[in-house]
Scaffold this active site. Structure first.
Site: not given
Length: 113
Positions: A7, A9-11, A14
């Site tokens: 995802n 948008r998920c740190s 990433r």
């Protein structure tokens, strides 16, 4: 090759991607929110992780609390809930061969290399 259920948008997701890239790993990225796994695919991921389906659920998500919390659900019903609401799937998940981990903490993704 490592498969990463990701995802962007998920740190944590990433960070996991970055760690795998730093290791020079070839990565197949599956954006599971846009392309949810099938029941069989998710069941196979859970088996590779060696966990029960409920252990892959983000139980603090509003969707879970409002619609599923406190109900007696079978493993198949829990898997179906994650497919219908993919944001309930814990992330990131890294898979290489017959090994899989949930990247929490993020460094766990390196265990499969």
């Amino acid at each position: 090759m490592t498969t990463l259920y990701h995802n962007p948008r998920c740190s944590k997701s990433r960070q996991a991607l970055h760690l795998l890239e730093e290791e020079g790993e070839t990565i197949e990225i599956i954006r599971y929110l846009e392309n949810p796994p099938t029941h069989l695919e998710l069941k196979q991921v859970i088996e590779l992780l060696g966990i029960k389906p409920i252990e892959l659920v983000r139980t603090q998500e509003t969707e879970w609390k409002e619609n599923y919390k406190g109900k007696e659900l079978t493993d198949n019903q829990i898997i179906d809930a994650m497919i219908e609401n993919p944001k309930l799937i814990e992330r990131p998940i890294a898979i290489k061969g017959t090994h899989a981990v949930i990247g929490r903490p993020t460094e766990k993704v390196l265990e499969i290399l």
